[in-house]
Design a protein around this motif. Structure first.
Motif, PDB file in Angstrom:
ATOM      1  N   ILE A   1      69.774   2.319  61.812  1.00 23.81           N
ATOM      2  CA  ILE A   1      69.208   1.882  60.528  1.00 23.81           C
ATOM      3  C   ILE A   1      69.002   3.077  59.606  1.00 23.81           C
ATOM      4  N   GLN A   2      68.533   4.204  60.147  1.00 25.57           N
ATOM      5  CA  GLN A   2      68.288   5.355  59.282  1.00 25.57           C
ATOM      6  C   GLN A   2      69.594   5.928  58.751  1.00 25.57           C
TER       7      GLN A   2
ATOM      8  N   LEU B   1      66.294  -4.508  54.036  1.00 25.10           N
ATOM      9  CA  LEU B   1      66.205  -3.204  54.718  1.00 25.10           C
ATOM     10  C   LEU B   1      66.047  -2.079  53.708  1.00 25.10           C
ATOM     11  N   ILE B   2      66.817  -2.153  52.618  1.00 23.51           N
ATOM     12  CA  ILE B   2      66.731  -1.086  51.612  1.00 23.51           C
ATOM     13  C   ILE B   2      65.341  -1.057  51.002  1.00 23.51           C
TER      14      ILE B   2
ATOM     15  N   PHE C   1      63.672  12.705  58.057  1.00 28.86           N
ATOM     16  CA  PHE C   1      62.907  13.659  58.858  1.00 28.86           C
ATOM     17  C   PHE C   1      61.706  12.974  59.525  1.00 28.86           C
ATOM     18  N   ALA C   2      60.908  12.248  58.732  1.00 33.11           N
ATOM     19  CA  ALA C   2      59.669  11.685  59.262  1.00 33.11           C
ATOM     20  C   ALA C   2      59.945  10.554  60.240  1.00 33.11           C
ATOM     21  N   ASN C   3      60.963   9.732  59.965  1.00 36.47           N
ATOM     22  CA  ASN C   3      61.263   8.633  60.885  1.00 36.47           C
ATOM     23  C   ASN C   3      61.658   9.146  62.252  1.00 36.47           C
TER      24      ASN C   3
ATOM     25  N   ILE D   1      64.487  14.023  47.434  1.00 34.46           N
ATOM     26  CA  ILE D   1      63.358  14.446  48.274  1.00 34.46           C
ATOM     27  C   ILE D   1      62.930  13.297  49.176  1.00 34.46           C
ATOM     28  N   SER D   2      62.927  12.065  48.626  1.00 34.79           N
ATOM     29  CA  SER D   2      62.535  10.946  49.483  1.00 34.79           C
ATOM     30  C   SER D   2      63.580  10.689  50.554  1.00 34.79           C
TER      31      SER D   2
ATOM     32  N   ALA E   1      62.871   0.418  53.194  1.00 33.90           N
ATOM     33  CA  ALA E   1      62.993   1.887  53.229  1.00 33.90           C
ATOM     34  C   ALA E   1      62.249   2.513  52.064  1.00 33.90           C
ATOM     35  N   PHE E   2      62.328   1.859  50.889  1.00 37.31           N
ATOM     36  CA  PHE E   2      61.615   2.403  49.721  1.00 37.31           C
ATOM     37  C   PHE E   2      60.109   2.385  49.959  1.00 37.31           C
TER      38      PHE E   2
ATOM     39  N   ILE F   1      62.710  13.310  53.249  1.00 38.57           N
ATOM     40  CA  ILE F   1      61.498  13.070  54.031  1.00 38.57           C
ATOM     41  C   ILE F   1      61.638  11.810  54.876  1.00 38.57           C
ATOM     42  N   ARG F   2      62.345  10.797  54.364  1.00 40.02           N
ATOM     43  CA  ARG F   2      62.472   9.548  55.120  1.00 40.02           C
ATOM     44  C   ARG F   2      63.139   9.800  56.471  1.00 40.02           C
TER      45      ARG F   2
ATOM     46  N   ILE G   1      70.611   3.587  56.032  1.00 37.54           N
ATOM     47  CA  ILE G   1      69.798   3.678  54.821  1.00 37.54           C
ATOM     48  C   ILE G   1      70.120   4.952  54.052  1.00 37.54           C
TER      49      ILE G   1
ATOM     50  N   VAL H   1      62.986  13.346  42.762  1.00 33.33           N
ATOM     51  CA  VAL H   1      62.256  12.627  43.812  1.00 33.33           C
ATOM     52  C   VAL H   1      63.212  11.850  44.712  1.00 33.33           C
TER      53      VAL H   1
ATOM     54  N   LEU I   1      71.650   4.521  50.324  1.00 33.32           N
ATOM     55  CA  LEU I   1      70.914   5.056  49.176  1.00 33.32           C
ATOM     56  C   LEU I   1      71.736   6.124  48.467  1.00 33.32           C
TER      57      LEU I   1
ATOM     58  N   LEU J   1      55.466   7.468  54.344  1.00 37.08           N
ATOM     59  CA  LEU J   1      55.851   8.708  55.010  1.00 37.08           C
ATOM     60  C   LEU J   1      55.417   9.924  54.200  1.00 37.08           C
ATOM     61  N   PHE J   2      55.419   9.790  52.864  1.00 39.21           N
ATOM     62  CA  PHE J   2      54.857  10.881  52.061  1.00 39.21           C
ATOM     63  C   PHE J   2      53.417  11.122  52.499  1.00 39.21           C
TER      64      PHE J   2
ATOM     65  N   GLU K   1      58.534   2.228  52.806  1.00 38.12           N
ATOM     66  CA  GLU K   1      58.197   3.096  53.924  1.00 38.12           C
ATOM     67  C   GLU K   1      58.140   4.558  53.483  1.00 38.12           C
ATOM     68  N   ALA K   2      59.001   4.927  52.525  1.00 38.69           N
ATOM     69  CA  ALA K   2      59.050   6.321  52.071  1.00 38.69           C
ATOM     70  C   ALA K   2      57.688   6.757  51.548  1.00 38.69           C
TER      71      ALA K   2
ATOM     72  N   VAL L   1      53.279  12.912  55.796  1.00 37.30           N
ATOM     73  CA  VAL L   1      53.647  14.325  55.690  1.00 37.30           C
ATOM     74  C   VAL L   1      52.491  15.126  55.097  1.00 37.30           C
TER      75      VAL L   1
END
Lengths: 390, 69
Positions: free
Chosen positions: A369-370, B48-49, A323-325, A316-317, B52-53, A320-321, A373, A313, A377, B59-60, B55-56, B63
């Protein structure tokens, strides 16, 4: 682990002597990054947001326009003049379409389609007839002279080639961004080679704070003082690669070179992070996944599948993060611009432009920011994989 | 109601959840920064981190809504 960001050492490569030259610099890296972003935003507003007008009688469909902009395409369309008239003129960079089928390799320029993506223009090459249906090349079945569609708008009498290696606009923009990055970093490296005491000058003084930022704010705290050096090349690469591609995606004249909003691109980056994490996992990491220490045995068995799912996961996250942002940002800007054409009114234009300007400024910050991140990560996962037992 | 409409409602619910989550992170980060201004940088990056968690997850939802819609 508190990192003193006021007394930074230069990250110059030790080419001549084996010592670092400490340079006292007062930098607030985040402020510098923010200023850079602002400059770039002003630059990108110099170009008008190119939007398609559906003509007077035709109803404007924002959904089709937005999807067409966000998706990949076979040519780099820059602008269209006099649309719908006889003197219609497209300013385009044609790119090669490369397909491989049973009949072998076929290469032709995307300009052969004459900007048609509804499957009307048939291109005959190498005994096969190609059509472009919504920016996907199809080969017409033998005997068919025209593409027919089913209820869901899928072609019924045409099939995709076995392999499609086309240099699409995303591939093209990726090469452009690689060239730009090479130009920036090779000239920065040359500056360090020339300088006497590794004091940055020219483009190097722009790049150095960013590299120091990635090292001191991402690499060291997330991976650890002793092991971060192994991962720095990868972290720097993804940080700058994602950032520059996000920025390119915002320049309207490049017409939606939406590379980091492409799921295949983000999938590849996330897969590389996953592979590095898995390969650098030590005994402690695998023990935490398969036999969690410090909990009773039934709990260990219960946690094992969860930890294994968690392993997949995480990348995958990441995928998607990003891509979607980026895709969401493009969609919002384009939707705001298409309000003008939906209402067909001058009065709505200032509102729409003001809002899309506002969103674009936010998007310019989001680009950085993306990238940050994704990098932090990735570093966090590497840190988890290499953590020692305590 | 069509499946598209339900998907849109689902995406909206995911956005509400993420909004609450990011709002709490932002609020606590502001409070912490006001209390300890010298930790400003560290708090900002961890906020911020965490955002991001959160927000993910939203975003799921988006999608999934896209795939259904």
């Amino acid at each position: 682990m508190f990192v003193n960001s006021y007394n930074v050492r230069t990250f110059a490569p030790n080419l001549k002597q084996g010592i670092f030259n400490p340079v006292r610099m007062r930098i607030n890296t985040f402020k510098r990054v923010a200023f850079t972003i602002l400059f770039l935003s002003v630059f990108s507003f110099g170009f008008a947001n190119e939007t398609k007008d559906g003509g007077d009688d035709e109803k404007f469909d924002p959904k089709e326009m937005i999807l067409h902009h966000v998706k990949d395409a076979y040519g780099m369309q820059i602008a269209t003049f006099n649309e719908g008239k006889d003197s219609e003129f497209h300013l385009t960079i044609p790119l090669p379409v490369i397909t491989y089928t049973d009949k072998g390799l076929t290469v032709f320029s995307s300009s052969a389609f004459h900007h048609d993506y509804h499957g009307h223009e048939i291109v005959e090459r190498n005994g096969q007839r190609f059509v472009n249906v919504h920016e996907k090349v199809y080969i017409l079945d033998s005997g068919a002279n025209q593409v027919t569609f089913d209820a869901e708008d899928h072609p019924t009498n045409a099939h995709r080639p076995k392999f499609d290696f086309s240099i699409t606009r995303n591939v093209f923009m990726m090469w452009v961004s690689i060239a730009v990055l090479l130009l920036i970093f090779l000239s920065a490296a040359r500056r360090y080679k020339k300088s006497e005491n590794y004091v940055p000058s020219g483009i190097a003084s722009f790049v150095e704070p960013l590299i120091v930022f990635v090292r001191d704010e991402i690499g060291k705290p997330m991976i650890g003082e002793h092991k971060y050096k192994r991962y720095m090349p990868y972290l720097l690469t993804i940080f700058f690669f994602i950032w520059i591609n996000n920025i390119f995606g915002l320049i309207p004249i490049l017409n939606g070179a939406n590379l980091s909003g492409n799921i295949a691109f983000t999938f590849t980056l996330a897969a590389i992070t996953f592979i590095i994490t898995t390969l650098s996992g030590n005994k402690n990491y695998w023990k935490h996944i398969f036999w969690m220490p410090g909990v009773p045995v039934p709990m260990k068995i219960f946690l094992m599948p969860i930890e294994i799912i968690g392993m997949f996961v995480k990348p995958i996250s990441l995928m998607i993060r990003l891509f979607a942002n980026i895709t969401a940002g493009h969609v919002i800007i384009l939707a705001l611009m298409s309000l003008i054409f939906v209402f067909k009114s001058y009065a709505i234009a200032p509102v729409s432009v003001a809002f899309s300007l506002f969103i674009t400024v936010i998007e310019v910050i989001v680009t950085a920011i993306q990238a940050y991140i994704f990098t932090i990560l990735s570093a966090l996962y590497f840190g988890m994989a290499t953590e020692e037992e305590h | 109601m069509t499946i598209t409409g339900i998907a849109a409602i689902g995406a909206g619910l995911a956005a509400i959840g993420a909004g609450v989550g990011i709002g709490k992170i932002g609020g606590s980060a502001m409070e912490a920064m006001a209390r300890q201004p010298e930790m400003h940088g560290k708090i900002q990056s961890s906020a911020l981190i965490l955002a991001a968690f959160v927000e993910a997850v939203a975003l799921f939802g988006v999608v999934v809504a896209f795939l259904q819609g």
